[in-house]
Design an enzyme around this catalytic site. Sequence first.
Site, PDB file in Angstrom:
ATOM      1  N   HIS A  76       8.028  29.930  32.138  1.00 39.29           N
ATOM      2  CA  HIS A  76       6.823  30.250  32.670  1.00 39.29           C
ATOM      3  C   HIS A  76       6.161  31.716  31.328  1.00 39.29           C
ATOM      4  CE1 HIS A  76       7.399  28.390  35.914  1.00 39.29           C
ATOM      5  NE2 HIS A  76       6.130  28.686  36.536  1.00 39.29           N
ATOM      6  N   HIS A 113      14.199  34.801  37.756  1.00 34.42           N
ATOM      7  CA  HIS A 113      14.207  35.328  36.642  1.00 34.42           C
ATOM      8  C   HIS A 113      14.433  36.602  37.296  1.00 34.42           C
ATOM      9  CE1 HIS A 113      12.847  31.671  35.033  1.00 34.42           C
ATOM     10  NE2 HIS A 113      12.110  31.667  35.868  1.00 34.42           N
TER      11      HIS A 113
END
Length: 272
Positions: free
Chosen positions: A194, A236
């Site tokens: 992303h 993440h």
Amino acid sequence: MPASQSRARARDRNNILNRAEFLSLNQPPKGAPEARSSSVRKASGPSVQPPPAGDGARERRQSQQLPEEDCMQLNPSFKGIAFNSLLAIDICMSKRLGVCAGRAASWAGARSMVKLIGITGHGIPWIGGTILCLVKSSTLAGQEVLMNLLLALLLDIMTVASVQKLIKRRGPYETSPGLLDYLTMDIYAFPAGHASRAAMVSKFFLSHLVLAVPLRVLLVLWAFCVGLSRVMIGRHHVTDVISGFVIGYFQFRLVELVWMSSNTCQMLISAW
């Protein structure tokens, strides 16, 4: 007196046990002292048997088969110490920023909104929206920009999926990927897909679209918020997002180098 000495020497010569080949018969057996000493030890008390040699070899083999993380590195290098320190800082920061990682997190009520921000940087909506705009576009310049944007998005998905499959780094929290993540093969943590996509798209728009200053600032803030949202939901690490931003920038530079001309785009559109 000399006669007795001569008789003794003659008697020794006549004794067959004094010959060289029979001298060993006059010597005590070599094992006799050891046998006597062993009998004395047995009489004094039970002796401790030494461990068989096979046990030591077996222990050495087991120590050699231990995993690397269970072995102590007695003389680590400076690079190893620095890398482990940075890794520990990264994990600690990622844990602290993961305020929406679960239902029991401090910001669990904002998890849906944070996930929605992350979806704006997903690959499937961007690819679908680019194809829809390409179909609706009627200008050659617009079709050229959209075709190169589509190329950049496909390049981003393939690059991120390949690096993630190679590194296979897990996120700071045990969160399972969603359906859209499986479709774009965005399963592991490093790098953040992303973040790379948001950085690449924002740089692409800043270079090829005429935007006002407030819109340019909002575009940069959007890319930053997309990366931050992935850390907040626990998908993440901080370094994953930073690496994603760097990869996204280099993907934009690569697309600029292989920019497809208008004729090439028209040929691909007509073939499609």
